[in-house]
Motif scaffolding. Sequence first.
Motif: not given
Length: 172
Positions: A21, A54, A62-64, A74
């Motif tokens: 992430e 996320v 927080a991101a994917r 990342a």
Amino acid sequence: MDETKRICVGAISGAFGVNGEVRLKSFTADPEAIADYAPLTSEDGTRSFEVQLVRPIGQGFAARLSDVRTKEEADELKGVRLFAPRERLPQLPDDEFYHTDLIGLAVYDTGGKQLGTVRTVQNHGAADLLEVQAPGSSGTVLLPFTREAVPTVDLASGRIVADPPLGLFDDA
């Protein structure tokens, strides 16, 4: 892709956790809307990402991102700015502007004297500031981007008419 057809909508500020992430800063008016403009591309256009938010975290999400599976992948993206095609973004009301449209515009005072050119648009929490570079100078002045200080923005002619606070441009 033509730079005028892309808008910077966010930036990656590093990894979040150990599962790939990222920490994602959103520059969109509705921060969560950044995912709606995907796929987002890197500044050089070589990478493209689908985005899944996320959860909110301090100063972003927080991101994917698609194809990012490890903390190391990342971490490699830290500092990457993310762009969306202009046509995917909403039309703005007449008195709102994308920062990218303001950068490079000539700034004149109400008497027609050129004060400089917009170098960047900054926001430190209260309001937008236009960083104006005076002609033939490396120095800059921060001009409040308010209706009082900037009564006219004419994108078609590439100019801004400013009525800056007294003394602001005296040393520029």
